[in-house]
Design a protein around this motif. Structure first.
Motif, PDB file in Angstrom:
ATOM      1  N   GLN A 211      52.255  -5.214 -54.491  1.00 12.45           N
ATOM      2  CA  GLN A 211      53.668  -5.525 -54.278  1.00 12.45           C
ATOM      3  C   GLN A 211      53.870  -6.923 -53.712  1.00 12.45           C
ATOM      4  OE1 GLN A 211      55.848  -2.407 -52.223  1.00 12.45           O
ATOM      5  NE2 GLN A 211      54.397  -0.854 -52.902  1.00 12.45           N
ATOM      6  N   LEU A 212      52.835  -7.474 -53.084  1.00 13.00           N
ATOM      7  CA  LEU A 212      52.878  -8.843 -52.583  1.00 13.00           C
ATOM      8  C   LEU A 212      51.646  -9.586 -53.092  1.00 13.00           C
ATOM      9  CD1 LEU A 212      54.012  -8.682 -48.822  1.00 13.00           C
ATOM     10  CD2 LEU A 212      55.233  -9.717 -50.721  1.00 13.00           C
ATOM     11  N   SER A 213      51.861 -10.825 -53.528  1.00 17.51           N
ATOM     12  CA  SER A 213      50.741 -11.632 -53.999  1.00 17.51           C
ATOM     13  C   SER A 213      50.160 -12.448 -52.856  1.00 17.51           C
ATOM     14  CB  SER A 213      51.195 -12.577 -55.115  1.00 17.51           C
ATOM     15  OG  SER A 213      52.147 -13.510 -54.622  1.00 17.51           O
ATOM     16  N   LEU A 214      48.913 -12.816 -52.974  1.00 14.99           N
ATOM     17  CA  LEU A 214      48.249 -13.595 -51.942  1.00 14.99           C
ATOM     18  C   LEU A 214      48.886 -14.975 -51.802  1.00 14.99           C
ATOM     19  CD1 LEU A 214      45.919 -13.673 -49.925  1.00 14.99           C
ATOM     20  CD2 LEU A 214      44.455 -14.584 -51.752  1.00 14.99           C
ATOM     21  N   PHE A 215      49.382 -15.532 -52.914  1.00 16.26           N
ATOM     22  CA  PHE A 215      50.033 -16.843 -52.865  1.00 16.26           C
ATOM     23  C   PHE A 215      51.288 -16.807 -51.996  1.00 16.26           C
ATOM     24  CE2 PHE A 215      53.305 -19.695 -54.603  1.00 16.26           C
ATOM     25  CZ  PHE A 215      52.680 -20.918 -54.381  1.00 16.26           C
ATOM     26  N   VAL A 216      52.062 -15.743 -52.133  1.00 17.99           N
ATOM     27  CA  VAL A 216      53.280 -15.613 -51.326  1.00 17.99           C
ATOM     28  C   VAL A 216      52.938 -15.504 -49.843  1.00 17.99           C
ATOM     29  CG1 VAL A 216      55.271 -14.133 -50.839  1.00 17.99           C
ATOM     30  CG2 VAL A 216      54.615 -14.602 -53.204  1.00 17.99           C
ATOM     31  N   ILE A 217      51.884 -14.748 -49.535  1.00 15.97           N
ATOM     32  CA  ILE A 217      51.475 -14.595 -48.138  1.00 15.97           C
ATOM     33  C   ILE A 217      51.049 -15.943 -47.559  1.00 15.97           C
ATOM     34  CG2 ILE A 217      49.777 -13.553 -46.606  1.00 15.97           C
ATOM     35  CD1 ILE A 217      51.959 -11.667 -47.490  1.00 15.97           C
ATOM     36  N   LEU A 218      50.252 -16.701 -48.309  1.00 16.06           N
ATOM     37  CA  LEU A 218      49.821 -18.011 -47.828  1.00 16.06           C
ATOM     38  C   LEU A 218      51.013 -18.946 -47.644  1.00 16.06           C
ATOM     39  CD1 LEU A 218      46.606 -18.564 -49.995  1.00 16.06           C
ATOM     40  CD2 LEU A 218      46.750 -17.892 -47.584  1.00 16.06           C
ATOM     41  N   LEU A 219      51.985 -18.866 -48.558  1.00 13.08           N
ATOM     42  CA  LEU A 219      53.185 -19.695 -48.438  1.00 13.08           C
ATOM     43  C   LEU A 219      53.972 -19.338 -47.182  1.00 13.08           C
ATOM     44  CD1 LEU A 219      55.010 -21.834 -49.755  1.00 13.08           C
ATOM     45  CD2 LEU A 219      56.185 -19.964 -50.962  1.00 13.08           C
ATOM     46  N   VAL A 220      54.087 -18.042 -46.907  1.00 11.97           N
ATOM     47  CA  VAL A 220      54.829 -17.594 -45.724  1.00 11.97           C
ATOM     48  C   VAL A 220      54.099 -17.992 -44.446  1.00 11.97           C
ATOM     49  CG1 VAL A 220      55.607 -15.548 -44.469  1.00 11.97           C
ATOM     50  CG2 VAL A 220      55.984 -15.715 -46.922  1.00 11.97           C
ATOM     51  N   VAL A 221      52.763 -17.908 -44.436  1.00  7.94           N
ATOM     52  CA  VAL A 221      51.994 -18.311 -43.254  1.00  7.94           C
ATOM     53  C   VAL A 221      52.186 -19.805 -42.979  1.00  7.94           C
ATOM     54  CG1 VAL A 221      49.663 -18.609 -42.335  1.00  7.94           C
ATOM     55  CG2 VAL A 221      50.301 -16.470 -43.446  1.00  7.94           C
ATOM     56  N   ALA A 222      52.146 -20.617 -44.050  1.00 10.00           N
ATOM     57  CA  ALA A 222      52.376 -22.052 -43.876  1.00 10.00           C
ATOM     58  C   ALA A 222      53.780 -22.321 -43.348  1.00 10.00           C
ATOM     59  CB  ALA A 222      52.166 -22.778 -45.212  1.00 10.00           C
ATOM     60  N   LEU A 223      54.766 -21.582 -43.881  1.00 11.32           N
ATOM     61  CA  LEU A 223      56.133 -21.733 -43.405  1.00 11.32           C
ATOM     62  C   LEU A 223      56.260 -21.302 -41.950  1.00 11.32           C
ATOM     63  CD1 LEU A 223      59.083 -22.392 -44.085  1.00 11.32           C
ATOM     64  CD2 LEU A 223      59.358 -20.039 -44.874  1.00 11.32           C
ATOM     65  N   MET A 224      55.518 -20.259 -41.575  1.00 10.16           N
ATOM     66  CA  MET A 224      55.557 -19.780 -40.197  1.00 10.16           C
ATOM     67  C   MET A 224      55.088 -20.862 -39.226  1.00 10.16           C
ATOM     68  SD  MET A 224      53.534 -16.549 -38.516  1.00 10.16           S
ATOM     69  CE  MET A 224      51.946 -17.352 -38.808  1.00 10.16           C
ATOM     70  N   PHE A 225      53.984 -21.542 -39.567  1.00 11.36           N
ATOM     71  CA  PHE A 225      53.484 -22.600 -38.691  1.00 11.36           C
ATOM     72  C   PHE A 225      54.466 -23.776 -38.626  1.00 11.36           C
ATOM     73  CE2 PHE A 225      49.344 -20.503 -39.384  1.00 11.36           C
ATOM     74  CZ  PHE A 225      48.914 -20.450 -38.065  1.00 11.36           C
ATOM     75  N   LEU A 226      55.120 -24.074 -39.739  1.00 10.66           N
ATOM     76  CA  LEU A 226      56.105 -25.149 -39.729  1.00 10.66           C
ATOM     77  C   LEU A 226      57.288 -24.802 -38.837  1.00 10.66           C
ATOM     78  CD1 LEU A 226      56.184 -26.255 -43.489  1.00 10.66           C
ATOM     79  CD2 LEU A 226      55.256 -27.526 -41.548  1.00 10.66           C
ATOM     80  N   VAL A 227      57.748 -23.548 -38.901  1.00  2.94           N
ATOM     81  CA  VAL A 227      58.887 -23.129 -38.072  1.00  2.94           C
ATOM     82  C   VAL A 227      58.499 -23.139 -36.598  1.00  2.94           C
ATOM     83  CG1 VAL A 227      60.417 -21.198 -37.543  1.00  2.94           C
ATOM     84  CG2 VAL A 227      59.954 -21.780 -39.912  1.00  2.94           C
ATOM     85  N   ILE A 228      57.297 -22.657 -36.262  1.00  5.44           N
ATOM     86  CA  ILE A 228      56.852 -22.676 -34.870  1.00  5.44           C
ATOM     87  C   ILE A 228      56.768 -24.107 -34.353  1.00  5.44           C
ATOM     88  CG2 ILE A 228      54.905 -22.185 -33.344  1.00  5.44           C
ATOM     89  CD1 ILE A 228      54.354 -19.692 -34.996  1.00  5.44           C
ATOM     90  N   ALA A 229      56.243 -25.018 -35.187  1.00  9.01           N
ATOM     91  CA  ALA A 229      56.174 -26.422 -34.783  1.00  9.01           C
ATOM     92  C   ALA A 229      57.568 -26.997 -34.561  1.00  9.01           C
ATOM     93  CB  ALA A 229      55.427 -27.232 -35.846  1.00  9.01           C
ATOM     94  N   ALA A 230      58.513 -26.624 -35.430  1.00  7.20           N
ATOM     95  CA  ALA A 230      59.892 -27.101 -35.267  1.00  7.20           C
ATOM     96  C   ALA A 230      60.518 -26.560 -33.985  1.00  7.20           C
ATOM     97  CB  ALA A 230      60.732 -26.695 -36.481  1.00  7.20           C
ATOM     98  N   ILE A 231      60.253 -25.281 -33.675  1.00  7.59           N
ATOM     99  CA  ILE A 231      60.806 -24.690 -32.456  1.00  7.59           C
ATOM    100  C   ILE A 231      60.245 -25.396 -31.220  1.00  7.59           C
ATOM    101  CG2 ILE A 231      60.839 -22.602 -31.037  1.00  7.59           C
ATOM    102  CD1 ILE A 231      60.964 -20.972 -33.585  1.00  7.59           C
ATOM    103  N   VAL A 232      58.932 -25.632 -31.206  1.00  3.60           N
ATOM    104  CA  VAL A 232      58.319 -26.328 -30.069  1.00  3.60           C
ATOM    105  C   VAL A 232      58.900 -27.730 -29.920  1.00  3.60           C
ATOM    106  CG1 VAL A 232      56.154 -27.256 -29.159  1.00  3.60           C
ATOM    107  CG2 VAL A 232      56.197 -24.991 -30.217  1.00  3.60           C
ATOM    108  N   TYR A 233      59.072 -28.421 -31.046  1.00  2.08           N
ATOM    109  CA  TYR A 233      59.596 -29.793 -31.015  1.00  2.08           C
ATOM    110  C   TYR A 233      61.019 -29.822 -30.471  1.00  2.08           C
ATOM    111  CZ  TYR A 233      61.095 -34.383 -32.686  1.00  2.08           C
ATOM    112  OH  TYR A 233      61.587 -35.650 -32.753  1.00  2.08           O
TER     113      TYR A 233
END
Length: 435
Positions: A211-233
C-alpha cells in the motif's frame, strides 16, 4: 554527540538530574497502562477508532494514548495547561491577579497555587463529563462500554482520574525542580514520542502489503528532516532591537553607557495557537459522536482534516490566536516604560509612546510571519494523509512541541555543562585577597 553524552555523565550533579527526569518519565509511562476500573476495554477501543479527528483524538495525543485506554492518567496534563492559560489570561483582565504577578517570587508562588486549585477543579469537571459520556457509549456489538453504570462508577472515575492528574502535576514539578528541563513539557513530549514505535510498525505493515512504496517513504523522511530543520531555524530566529543606555553619575561612580538589545522571537505565541485552533474546529466533530442530528453530522464531515473548509478555518484560527496570545503575553507599553525607566532608548526613536508604537509595529510584522510558519507546519499533516495515505500524524502541533521541548532541554543541559567548565577554569586560581 558521543562526547557530549559522555560529558553529561562525567558531571555528578547533571548525571543525577538527567537520571531523575528519566526515572520520573518511566513512572509516568507505567501509569499510562494502569486501566480505570469498570470499563470494557474492547468496546472503548472501538469507540475511539470512530473518534479520530475529534477533540478526543487531540487529547489522546497529549496523554500518550492514556485516554484511549482510559487509564489512571487519562486526563493527562491538559487540565494543568488549561488552568495555566486561564490564569495567564486573567493576569491581563483581573487587577488583583495582575498585582500578584508583579510582586516577585511571592506573587508567583501564589499564582502557581491558584493554578493547582484550578487544575483540580477542571479535572473533576472533565472526569465527571467523561464518566457520564462513557455510560452512553456502546461497542461494535451494541455492548455497553460501562457494564455497571451509576453514581458509584461516576464517583470512582472522578476520584481516579483527578488523582492521576494531580500526581502527573506533582511529577512535572519535581522534574522541574530536581531534574533537567521543564517537567510539564517533558511529560507532553514523552506522550507524543511514545506513539512513534506504533506508527513505524504500521508503516512497515503497509510497505509489506504494497500500500506504500519505499520511494514515498524515503521522500517523506527527507521532507520530515527539512521541516524539523525549518522549525529549529524559525524557533531560534529573533529580531534584535538595539537599545542604548545613557550614562548616569551616582556619587563618584558612573553607570550606563553600554549598548544592549531587545530580542523579539518570530513565534512569540509558541504552540498555544494551534492547540486552541484545533480545540475549536474539532468541537463539531466531537459533538457529532454523541448527537445523531443530520445537520450536525453534515457540519462535522465538512470540518474534518483534508477538507477545504477545515483547512481555511484552521489557518484563520491559528492566525487569530497568534495575534491574540502575543498581545496577552507581550505588552509594548510596559516594555517601553521599563526601557525608559532604566535610561534606555532605541536609536532614532523617542522614549515613551513612540517606542511602544514602534515595538507594536515590529511585533505585528513578526507575528504575521510566525502565524504563516505555524499554519504551514500544521496543515502539512493533512496534505500527507490526503495525498500519501500515511498512517501516522506527522507534523502539526505534535512536531512543534517535540522539537521545541527538545531544544529547551538541550539548552539547559548545555548551560549546566558551560557552568561546570567555568568552575573548572577557576580551579587552582588564587584570587587576590583570598586565603
Amino acid at each position: 554527540m558521543i562526547d557530549a553524552f559522555q560529558n553529561i555523565f562525567r558531571i555528578p550533579e547533571l548525571k543525577k538530574r538527567v537520571l531523575f527526569s528519566l526515572g520520573m518519565l518511566a513512572v509516568y509511562r507505567v501509569g499510562c497502562h494502569i486501566p480505570t476500573p469498570g470499563i470494557d476495554s474492547n468496546a472503548l477501543a472501538h469507540f475511539f477508532a470512530q473518534a479520530r479527528g475529534t477533540l478526543l483524538g487531540l487529547f489522546d495525543m497529549f496523554s500518550g494514548g492514556a485516554l484511549e485506554k482510559l487509564t489512571v492518567f487519562a486526563l493527562g496534563i491538559m487540565p494543568y495547561i488549561s488552568s495555566s492559560i486561564i490564569f495567564q489570561l486573567l493576569t491581563v483582565v483581573v487587577p488583583s491577579i495582575e498585582k500578584l504577578s508583579k510582586e516577585g517570587e511571592s506573587g508567583r508562588k501564589k499564582i502557581i497555587q491558584y493554578t493547582r486549585y484550578g487544575t483540580i477543579v477542571l479535572s473533576v469537571v472533565q472526569a465527571l463529563g467523561i464518566s457520564i459520556g462513557l455510560e452512553s457509549m456502546r461497542g461494535p456489538a451494541g455492548e455497553l462500554v460501562v457494564p455497571n453504570p451509576g453514581w458509584g462508577f461516576r464517583l470512582m472515575t472522578v476520584i481516579t482520574l483527578t488523582a492521576g492528574t494531580a500526581f502527573i502535576m506533582w511529577l512535572g514539578e519535581q522534574m522541574s525542580e530536581k531534574g533537567i528541563g521543564n517537567g510539564i513539557s517533558l511529560i507532553i513530549f514523552a506522550g507524543i514520542v511514545a506513539r512513534i514505535p506504533t506508527a513505524l510498525l504500521n508503516t512497515g505493515r503497509l510497505i509489506k502489503t504494497g500500500q506504500l512504496s519505499l520511494f514515498v517513504i524515503l521522500l517523506v523522511v527527507a521532507l520530515m528532516f527539512l521541516v524539523i530543520a525549518a522549525i529549529v531555524y524559525v524557533e531560534r530566529g529573533q529580531r534584535r532591537l538595539p537599545i542604548h543606555y545613557a550614562k548616569r553619575v551616582v556619587g563618584l561612580k558612573t553607570y550606563g553607557g553600554q549598548t544592549s538589545h531587545l530580542p523579539l522571537k518570530v513565534n512569540m505565541a509558541g504552540v498555544i495557537p494551534p492547540i486552541f485552533a484545533s480545540s475549536i474546529i474539532m468541537f463539531p466533530a466531537t459533538v457529532a459522536n454523541f448527537i445523531n442530528v443530520p445537520w450536525v453530522q453534515t457540519v462535522a464531515k465538512s470540518l474534518t482534516p483534508g477538507n477545504l473548509a477545515y483547512e481555511i478555518f484552521y489557518v484563520a484560527f491559528i492566525i487569530f490566536f497568534c495575534y491574540f496570545y502575543t498581545a496577552v503575553s507581550f505588552n509594548p507599553v510596559d516594555v517601553a516604560e521599563n526601557v525608559k525607566k532604566h535610561g534606555g532608548y532605541i536609536p532614532g526613536i523617542r522614549p515613551g509612546k513612540e517606542t511602544s508604537d514602534y515595538l507594536d509595529r515590529v511585533l505585528t510584522k513578526l507575528t504575521f510571519a510566525g502565524a504563516l510558519y505555524i499554519s504551514a507546519v500544521c496543515v502539512l499533516p493533512s496534505v500527507l494523509v490526503g495525498k500519501f495515505n500515511l498512517p501516522f500524524y506527522f507534523g502539526g502541533t505534535a512536531l512543534l512541541i517535540a522539537v521545541g521541548v527538545g531544544m529547551d532541554t538541550a539548552a539547559q543541559i548545555e548551560s549546566h555543562l558551560i557552568t561546570r567548565s567555568y568552575e573548572g577554569f577557576m580551579k587552582g586560581v588564587r584570587v587576590r585577597g583570598g586565603r
